[in-house]
Motif scaffolding. Structure first.
Motif, PDB file in Angstrom:
ATOM      1  N   GLY A 183       0.842  -1.175   0.116  1.00 11.92           N
ATOM      2  CA  GLY A 183       0.044   0.047   0.091  1.00 11.92           C
ATOM      3  C   GLY A 183       0.931   1.230   0.151  1.00 11.92           C
ATOM      4  O   GLY A 183       0.752   1.963   0.998  1.00 11.92           O
ATOM      5  N   ASP A 194       0.360  -1.221  -5.017  1.00 11.32           N
ATOM      6  CA  ASP A 194      -0.984  -0.536  -4.392  1.00 11.32           C
ATOM      7  C   ASP A 194      -1.771  -0.860  -5.501  1.00 11.32           C
ATOM      8  O   ASP A 194      -1.584  -1.191  -6.740  1.00 11.32           O
ATOM      9  CB  ASP A 194      -0.523   0.969  -4.498  1.00 11.32           C
ATOM     10  CG  ASP A 194      -1.537   1.638  -3.698  1.00 11.32           C
ATOM     11  OD1 ASP A 194      -0.835   2.101  -2.485  1.00 11.32           O
ATOM     12  OD2 ASP A 194      -2.782   1.987  -3.935  1.00 11.32           O
ATOM     13  N   ALA A 195      -3.187  -0.919  -4.907  1.00 13.32           N
ATOM     14  CA  ALA A 195      -4.159  -1.163  -5.633  1.00 13.32           C
ATOM     15  C   ALA A 195      -4.613  -0.057  -6.742  1.00 13.32           C
ATOM     16  O   ALA A 195      -5.532  -0.345  -7.465  1.00 13.32           O
ATOM     17  CB  ALA A 195      -5.634  -1.791  -4.896  1.00 13.32           C
ATOM     18  N   GLY A 227      -1.073  -4.224  -7.284  1.00 10.68           N
ATOM     19  CA  GLY A 227      -1.435  -5.232  -6.724  1.00 10.68           C
ATOM     20  C   GLY A 227      -2.692  -5.065  -5.611  1.00 10.68           C
ATOM     21  O   GLY A 227      -2.586  -3.922  -5.216  1.00 10.68           O
ATOM     22  N   ASP A 228      -3.579  -6.171  -5.628  1.00 10.82           N
ATOM     23  CA  ASP A 228      -4.644  -5.883  -4.876  1.00 10.82           C
ATOM     24  C   ASP A 228      -4.848  -6.992  -3.814  1.00 10.82           C
ATOM     25  O   ASP A 228      -5.111  -8.087  -4.302  1.00 10.82           O
ATOM     26  CB  ASP A 228      -5.910  -5.491  -5.743  1.00 10.82           C
ATOM     27  CG  ASP A 228      -7.169  -5.443  -4.720  1.00 10.82           C
ATOM     28  OD1 ASP A 228      -7.185  -5.609  -3.399  1.00 10.82           O
ATOM     29  OD2 ASP A 228      -8.359  -4.842  -5.385  1.00 10.82           O
ATOM     30  N   TRP A 229      -4.589  -6.602  -2.496  1.00 12.31           N
ATOM     31  CA  TRP A 229      -4.501  -7.718  -1.712  1.00 12.31           C
ATOM     32  C   TRP A 229      -5.875  -8.496  -1.358  1.00 12.31           C
ATOM     33  O   TRP A 229      -6.008  -9.342  -0.590  1.00 12.31           O
ATOM     34  CB  TRP A 229      -3.838  -7.509  -0.399  1.00 12.31           C
ATOM     35  CG  TRP A 229      -4.102  -6.424   0.358  1.00 12.31           C
ATOM     36  CD1 TRP A 229      -5.249  -6.048   1.120  1.00 12.31           C
ATOM     37  CD2 TRP A 229      -3.402  -5.038   0.714  1.00 12.31           C
ATOM     38  NE1 TRP A 229      -5.259  -4.928   1.647  1.00 12.31           N
ATOM     39  CE2 TRP A 229      -4.199  -4.316   1.496  1.00 12.31           C
ATOM     40  CE3 TRP A 229      -2.286  -4.569   0.085  1.00 12.31           C
ATOM     41  CZ2 TRP A 229      -3.955  -2.842   1.768  1.00 12.31           C
ATOM     42  CZ3 TRP A 229      -1.959  -3.243   0.604  1.00 12.31           C
ATOM     43  CH2 TRP A 229      -2.773  -2.487   1.213  1.00 12.31           C
ATOM     44  N   ASN A 284       1.587   0.452   5.832  1.00 17.98           N
ATOM     45  CA  ASN A 284       0.499   1.340   6.607  1.00 17.98           C
ATOM     46  C   ASN A 284      -0.665   1.050   5.799  1.00 17.98           C
ATOM     47  O   ASN A 284      -0.957   1.972   4.935  1.00 17.98           O
ATOM     48  CB  ASN A 284       0.769   2.875   6.389  1.00 17.98           C
ATOM     49  CG  ASN A 284       0.060   3.888   7.119  1.00 17.98           C
ATOM     50  OD1 ASN A 284      -0.742   3.448   7.596  1.00 17.98           O
ATOM     51  ND2 ASN A 284       0.225   5.268   6.531  1.00 17.98           N
ATOM     52  N   ALA A 334      -7.650   4.690   0.915  1.00 23.69           N
ATOM     53  CA  ALA A 334      -6.569   4.744   1.850  1.00 23.69           C
ATOM     54  C   ALA A 334      -6.618   4.852   3.191  1.00 23.69           C
ATOM     55  O   ALA A 334      -5.741   4.511   3.963  1.00 23.69           O
ATOM     56  CB  ALA A 334      -5.517   5.902   1.373  1.00 23.69           C
TER      57      ALA A 334
HETATM   58  C1  LIG Z   1      -2.954   4.640   4.604  1.00 24.03           C
HETATM   59  S1  LIG Z   1      -2.366   4.576   2.832  1.00 24.03           S
HETATM   60  C2  LIG Z   1      -0.801   4.438   3.010  1.00 24.03           C
HETATM   61  C3  LIG Z   1       0.043   5.334   1.957  1.00 24.03           C
HETATM   62  C4  LIG Z   1       1.541   5.315   2.129  1.00 24.03           C
HETATM   63  N1  LIG Z   1       2.142   4.122   2.392  1.00 24.03           N
HETATM   64  C5  LIG Z   1       1.753   6.264   3.828  1.00 24.03           C
HETATM   65  O1  LIG Z   1       2.255   5.720   4.497  1.00 24.03           O
HETATM   66  O2  LIG Z   1       1.863   7.324   3.399  1.00 24.03           O
HETATM   67  C6  LIG Z   1      -3.029   3.179   2.271  1.00 24.03           C
HETATM   68  C7  LIG Z   1      -2.662   2.801   0.689  1.00 24.03           C
HETATM   69  O3  LIG Z   1      -3.060   1.511   0.542  1.00 24.03           O
HETATM   70  C8  LIG Z   1      -3.570   1.295  -0.665  1.00 24.03           C
HETATM   71  N2  LIG Z   1      -4.527   0.270  -0.585  1.00 24.03           N
HETATM   72  C9  LIG Z   1      -5.845   0.216  -0.134  1.00 24.03           C
HETATM   73  N3  LIG Z   1      -6.363  -1.152  -0.212  1.00 24.03           N
HETATM   74  C10 LIG Z   1      -5.655  -1.750  -1.153  1.00 24.03           C
HETATM   75  C11 LIG Z   1      -5.547  -3.167  -1.384  1.00 24.03           C
HETATM   76  N4  LIG Z   1      -6.618  -3.893  -1.314  1.00 24.03           N
HETATM   77  N5  LIG Z   1      -4.501  -3.692  -1.998  1.00 24.03           N
HETATM   78  C12 LIG Z   1      -3.388  -2.798  -2.354  1.00 24.03           C
HETATM   79  N6  LIG Z   1      -3.318  -1.573  -1.896  1.00 24.03           N
HETATM   80  C13 LIG Z   1      -4.388  -1.138  -1.183  1.00 24.03           C
HETATM   81  C14 LIG Z   1      -4.153   2.486  -0.837  1.00 24.03           C
HETATM   82  O4  LIG Z   1      -4.408   2.898  -2.314  1.00 24.03           O
HETATM   83  C15 LIG Z   1      -3.394   3.552  -0.166  1.00 24.03           C
HETATM   84  O5  LIG Z   1      -2.580   3.856  -0.895  1.00 24.03           O
END
Ligand SMILES: C[S@@+](CC[C@H](N)C(=O)[O-])C[C@H]1O[C@@H](n2cnc3c(N)ncnc32)[C@H](O)[C@@H]1O
Length: 281
Positions: free
Chosen positions: A116, A139-140, A166-168, A187, A209
């Motif tokens: 993410g 990241d998704a 990638g989408d978990w 995060n 996010a």
């Molecule tokens: C809280 S933000 C953190 C962003 C960055 N790592 C930071 O700390 O500033 C969470 C991130 O996870 C991504 N995200 C949310 N659901 C997701 C998923 N199912 N698979 C991959 N990424 C995902 C969001 O797009 C977002 O960019």
């Protein structure tokens, strides 16, 4: 009007919407001039500035975050480009980097994964710290990945950082990742869907996010069981947590065979869980 007068007036205006009105006003004034905040005091007012500054103060008064207005946010030792496609990196998240440095003083990580990645903040901070390391951010959101990739290139980390879609929430999401990793940082979204957030967050930052189900734990439930397959035997994973989540997230980690430590942020809140494989409490 002088710069000092304009700042005083803007600070009064922004006090209605911001906890840091003077800082916001200075950042936006510096942005209007196209200079850094530290050099603002050396400037004299220019004819074109008051109208442009007033337009930025109007945006901030409508709750738009300073970082989206200026398009940049400092994180760790870096200045990152940000847009509304990415969460604005928070100073609290630097706790994850501090925790990684403390945990890995003897064994600098060579392979790093950021789950993410958003703007790329955590991965790029780690790559700034360990100059021989390489890393992957997933990241998704394609729009977020474009920002992360742009930040990696601008900072000169383009050859050490790969930003991958990638989408978990999809089965087999980690199959394409070049595991194992020595350090995983994450995060994830962790806000309860019913939470009332400040307008500058709720109305401007990407909800994907932020929100993670009724109890805010949905993403931890998916991610933590996948970590053993992604980590090297001596690797560690560091997860950001929100207020009151320490016990629940630690229980999920223990159930997946991890030993768990916690690091607090500068405000004294539990902020980062450090997970080590194979040594349950
Ligand atoms: C809280 S933000 C953190 C962003 C960055 N790592 C930071 O700390 O500033 C969470 C991130 O996870 C991504 N995200 C949310 N659901 C997701 C998923 N199912 N698979 C991959 N990424 C995902 C969001 O797009 C977002 O960019």
């Amino acid at each position: 009007m002088t710069i000092a007068e304009a700042l005083r007036e803007a600070t009064q205006t922004l006090a209605r919407v911001s906890d840091t009105p003077r800082l916001d006003a200075e950042l936006l004034m510096a942005h209007t001039f196209g200079i850094s905040r530290s050099t603002l005091l050396l400037k004299r007012m220019r004819d074109d500035v008051p109208a442009a500054f007033a337009a930025l103060i109007a945006r901030r008064s409508a709750h738009e975050p300073v970082a989206y207005i200026t398009g940049r946010q400092d994180f760790w030792t870096l200045t990152l480009k940000v847009t509304p496609a990415v969460l604005i990196p928070r100073a609290d998240s630097e706790t994850l980097i501090e925790a990684a440095i403390s945990a890995l003083t003897e064994r600098p990580p060579a392979r790093i994964l950021d789950l993410g990645t958003g703007s790329g903040a955590l991965l790029l901070a780690a790559l700034a710290q360990w100059r021989d390391a390489r890393g992957v951010g997933i990241d998704a959101s394609d729009a977020a990945l474009a920002i992360a990739q742009s930040n990696a290139s601008t900072l000169g980390f383009g050859d050490r950082a790969r930003m991958l879609p990638g989408d978990w929430r999809q089965p087999g999401w980690w199959d394409a990742l070049p595991a194992p990793f020595d350090l995983i940082v994450c995060n994830p979204p962790y806000v309860e869907t019913t939470a009332m957030l400040a307008p500058q967050v709720m109305e401007h930052e990407p909800h994907c996010a932020l929100f993670a189900g009724e109890d805010g734990l949905d993403d931890y439930r998916i991610l933590i069981p996948a970590l053993p397959a992604l980590l090297a035997p001596e690797g560690i994973a560091i997860l950001e947590i929100g207020a009151g989540q320490r016990e629940d997230v630690a229980a999920l980690a223990t159930a997946s065979g991890f030993a768990v430590d916690c690091r607090q942020d500068l405000a004294g809140h539990d902020r980062a869980l450090i997970l080590r494989p194979g040594r349950p409490d």
